[in-house]
Design a protein around this motif. Structure first.
Motif, PDB file in Angstrom:
ATOM      1  N   SER A 227       0.837  -1.205   0.000  1.00 35.61           N
ATOM      2  CA  SER A 227       0.000   0.000   0.000  1.00 35.61           C
ATOM      3  C   SER A 227       0.872   1.255   0.000  1.00 35.61           C
ATOM      4  N   SER A 228       0.229   2.388  -0.226  1.00 33.04           N
ATOM      5  CA  SER A 228       0.949   3.669  -0.276  1.00 33.04           C
ATOM      6  C   SER A 228       1.027   4.337   1.098  1.00 33.04           C
ATOM      7  N   GLU A 230       2.215   5.389   4.924  1.00 32.72           N
ATOM      8  CA  GLU A 230       3.516   5.744   5.475  1.00 32.72           C
ATOM      9  C   GLU A 230       4.201   4.501   6.042  1.00 32.72           C
ATOM     10  N   PRO A 231       5.519   4.365   5.864  1.00 31.71           N
ATOM     11  CA  PRO A 231       6.237   3.214   6.420  1.00 31.71           C
ATOM     12  C   PRO A 231       6.006   3.041   7.920  1.00 31.71           C
ATOM     13  N   ALA A 232       5.938   4.152   8.651  1.00 36.95           N
ATOM     14  CA  ALA A 232       5.734   4.052  10.105  1.00 36.95           C
ATOM     15  C   ALA A 232       4.370   3.448  10.420  1.00 36.95           C
ATOM     16  N   THR A 233       3.361   3.748   9.625  1.00 34.76           N
ATOM     17  CA  THR A 233       2.026   3.195   9.853  1.00 34.76           C
ATOM     18  C   THR A 233       2.031   1.686   9.627  1.00 34.76           C
ATOM     19  N   LYS A 234       2.713   1.265   8.566  1.00 37.53           N
ATOM     20  CA  LYS A 234       2.830  -0.177   8.298  1.00 37.53           C
ATOM     21  C   LYS A 234       3.587  -0.862   9.436  1.00 37.53           C
ATOM     22  N   ALA A 235       4.657  -0.217   9.895  1.00 36.29           N
ATOM     23  CA  ALA A 235       5.457  -0.804  10.968  1.00 36.29           C
ATOM     24  C   ALA A 235       4.644  -0.944  12.253  1.00 36.29           C
ATOM     25  N   ALA A 236       3.807   0.046  12.544  1.00 32.03           N
ATOM     26  CA  ALA A 236       2.979  -0.008  13.753  1.00 32.03           C
ATOM     27  C   ALA A 236       2.015  -1.190  13.692  1.00 32.03           C
ATOM     28  N   LEU A 237       1.427  -1.418  12.526  1.00 31.55           N
ATOM     29  CA  LEU A 237       0.513  -2.548  12.381  1.00 31.55           C
ATOM     30  C   LEU A 237       1.260  -3.872  12.522  1.00 31.55           C
ATOM     31  N   LEU A 238       2.424  -3.975  11.900  1.00 30.35           N
ATOM     32  CA  LEU A 238       3.194  -5.211  11.991  1.00 30.35           C
ATOM     33  C   LEU A 238       3.657  -5.486  13.427  1.00 30.35           C
ATOM     34  N   LEU A 239       4.060  -4.440  14.136  1.00 30.78           N
ATOM     35  CA  LEU A 239       4.476  -4.615  15.521  1.00 30.78           C
ATOM     36  C   LEU A 239       3.308  -5.144  16.365  1.00 30.78           C
ATOM     37  N   THR A 240       2.126  -4.614  16.106  1.00 30.05           N
ATOM     38  CA  THR A 240       0.929  -5.086  16.812  1.00 30.05           C
ATOM     39  C   THR A 240       0.702  -6.568  16.556  1.00 30.05           C
ATOM     40  N   GLU A 323      -8.877   0.111   6.067  1.00 29.91           N
ATOM     41  CA  GLU A 323      -9.963   0.532   5.179  1.00 29.91           C
ATOM     42  C   GLU A 323      -9.436   0.855   3.781  1.00 29.91           C
ATOM     43  N   ARG A 324      -8.273   1.522   3.713  1.00 27.06           N
ATOM     44  CA  ARG A 324      -7.716   1.907   2.407  1.00 27.06           C
ATOM     45  C   ARG A 324      -7.231   0.707   1.613  1.00 27.06           C
ATOM     46  N   THR A 325      -6.893  -0.359   2.302  1.00 28.88           N
ATOM     47  CA  THR A 325      -6.356  -1.533   1.596  1.00 28.88           C
ATOM     48  C   THR A 325      -7.404  -2.631   1.401  1.00 28.88           C
TER      49      THR A 325
END
Length: 402
Positions: A227-228, A230-240, A323-325
Motif C-alpha cells: 500500500s501507499s 507511510e512506512p511508520a504506519t505499516k510498521a505499527a501494524l506489523l508490531l501489533t 480501510e484503504r487496503t
C-alpha cells in the motif's frame, strides 16, 4: 404597669457597664450591652418548654425599627410552633446552596469537577476515550445548562439517539452521566440522580472481534506492505501483529520502553489496560523492524503524531490503513484472538498464552501467587508466531522497506 418602649435617643445614650445588661423593648426583644461596647439585639422566647435566644444582629447596623420588624417575624414563627433559630439556620444553608449552584451548578462545571476527581484513577487510554466521547456527545448537548434543569426524559432521548449507530458509546455515555449526576447529588446540586436505568438500552449479545482467516494472513501482510501508506504506519501494524499487543500499546510506544539488544519491550503500567507493567520478549522480526525504524526518527515516540507536537500516532490511523487496503471488516484487535486460537489449538501452556496477552487471571488466589513472567516460554511462543506471520527473509525485506 407596662414597660416603656425603647427610643433611638435612649439607645444612643446607653453606655457599657462592668457587666452585661439589657434594655428591654417588650415581648422578649432586648438590646444586650456588653462591657466591650458591643450592642446586640436578642429575642428571648420559649419553644417546646425551653427558653432560647434568637440573635437579630448588632446595633446600630440593625436599627430599632429593623429589630422590631425582625422581632415581629420571629414571634409569628414561634406562634406557629416554628423555632426561629433553626429557621434562620436553614435560611443560611439555603442561601449557601443557592450560591453554590450559581458558582458550580452548570453541567460543564460539574463535568470538570467529576473528571478532576476520577481521572487520576484511570488509565490514560480510558481518560482519552472518556474525554473524546464526553466532548462529542454530552458537552455539545448540555454545556451551559444548569445541571438541576436537565431531565431524565432529555437524557433518555440522547442515549436512544446515539445507540442505533454506536451502542457501546451509548452504554459508556450512560455510565458517564451516572457518575456526573452522582457527583452533583453528593454536592447538593441536584436532589436526585435522573439518569435512566440500563434497561432503556437494548441488550446486545457479546460480540468478538472478527479475526482474519489464517489462510489470508500472508496476502494481508503483502497487501499492507504494497500500500501507499507511510512506512511508520505499516510498521505499527506489523508490531501489533508480531507481539499480540493491543493497538494503543503499539501506537503509543516510546523508545525508552525498548531494549533492542535484549529484545525486550517493557510497557509501563500507566499504558496498560490492567494497570500492570507488561514485558514482551521481541521476536527477531520485530527487532529488525524496530532497528530499521530507529534509524529514521529522532522522536522519543516510535510513531510520532503528524499533527500534535510530542504526541503519538492516533489509534484510528491503523483502522484507516485497513480501510484503504480493502480490509475494512477486519478488526486489529482480532489478531490477538487469532494468536490465542493458534496457540491454544497447538496445545501451548495456557498461562504462557495469557501472559503474552497481558491478561490478568480471574482467580484471585492464582492471580496473587502466579507472578511468573514465563519470559523464555513466551519468547519461544512469540518467535514461532512471528515465523508463521513473517518468514525471516520476508522480515528482512520489510525492515529494509521501512
Amino acid at each position: 404597669m407596662a414597660l416603656a418602649k425603647l427610643t433611638d435617643v435612649a439607645l444612643r445614650k446607653a453606655k457599657p457597664a462592668e457587666k452585661d445588661y439589657r434594655l428591654s423593648d417588650g415581648g422578649g426583644l432586648a438590646l444586650l450591652i456588653r462591657p466591650n461596647g458591643a450592642r446586640l439585639w436578642q429575642y428571648r422566647f420559649r419553644h417546646n418548654g425551653r427558653e432560647q435566644i434568637h440573635s437579630l444582629g448588632a446595633y446600630p447596623e440593625i436599627t430599632l425599627a429593623a429589630a422590631r420588624e425582625a422581632h415581629r417575624k420571629a414571634r409569628a414563627l414561634v406562634a406557629d410552633g416554628i423555632n426561629p433559630v433553626t429557621s434562620k439556620r436553614e435560611e443560611r444553608q439555603q442561601a449557601r446552596q443557592r450560591e453554590l449552584v450559581e458558582k458550580a451548578g452548570s453541567f460543564d462545571t460539574v463535568v470538570s469537577a467529576w473528571r478532576e476527581l476520577t481521572d487520576p484513577h484511570l488509565a490514560p487510554l480510558t481518560i482519552r476515550q472518556r474525554e473524546r466521547e464526553v466532548g462529542k456527545y454530552l458537552l455539545p448537548t448540555f454545556k451551559g445548562r444548569r445541571i438541576s434543569s436537565i431531565t431524565r426524559v432529555e437524557l433518555a432521548a440522547l442515549l436512544k439517539k446515539v445507540e442505533p449507530r454506536a451502542p457501546e458509546v451509548a452504554r459508556n455515555l450512560r455510565n458517564y452521566l451516572n457518575g456526573i449526576f452522582d457527583h452533583a447529588a453528593d454536592h447538593g446540586l441536584v436532589d436526585a440522580n435522573p439518569v435512566p436505568p440500563r434497561r432503556i438500552l437494548a441488550k446486545r449479545a457479546s460480540t468478538h472481534h472478527r479475526p482474519l482467516p489464517f489462510d489470508q494472513l500472508h496476502k494481508f501482510i503483502s497487501d499492507i506492505q504494497a500500500s501507499s501508506a507511510e512506512p511508520a504506519t505499516k510498521a505499527a501494524l506489523l508490531l501489533t501483529m508480531l507481539t499480540a499487543c493491543r493497538k494503543q500499546e503499539a501506537t503509543g510506544a516510546r523508545w525508552d520502553e525498548f531494549d533492542l539488544k535484549a529484545a525486550l519491550w517493557t510497557i509501563p503500567e500507566e499504558r496498560m489496560k490492567a494497570r500492570r507493567e507488561h514485558v514482551i520478549p521481541l521476536p527477531h522480526q520485530a527487532v529488525k523492524l524496530l532497528q530499521a525504524l530507529r534509524d529514521t526518527t529522532t522522536s522519543e515516540a516510535l510513531f510520532p503524531s503528524r499533527s500534535k507536537a510530542g504526541g503519538t500516532m492516533s489509534e484510528r490511523t491503523l483502522n484507516a490503513l485497513l480501510e484503504r487496503t480493502g480490509y475494512a471488516g477486519v478488526s486489529i484487535h482480532g489478531f490477538r484472538s487469532l494468536f490465542s486460537t493458534w496457540a491454544n489449538e497447538n496445545g501451548e501452556n495456557p498461562d504462557v498464552i495469557e501472559r503474552c496477552l497481558a491478561h490478568v487471571h480471574q482467580n484471585a488466589v492464582r492471580r496473587a501467587y502466579n507472578h511468573a513472567q514465563h519470559i523464555a516460554e513466551r519468547r519461544d511462543l512469540l518467535q514461532r508466531w512471528a515465523n508463521l506471520l513473517l518468514p525471516q527473509e520476508t522480515a528482512q525485506e520489510l525492515a529494509e522497506a521501512a
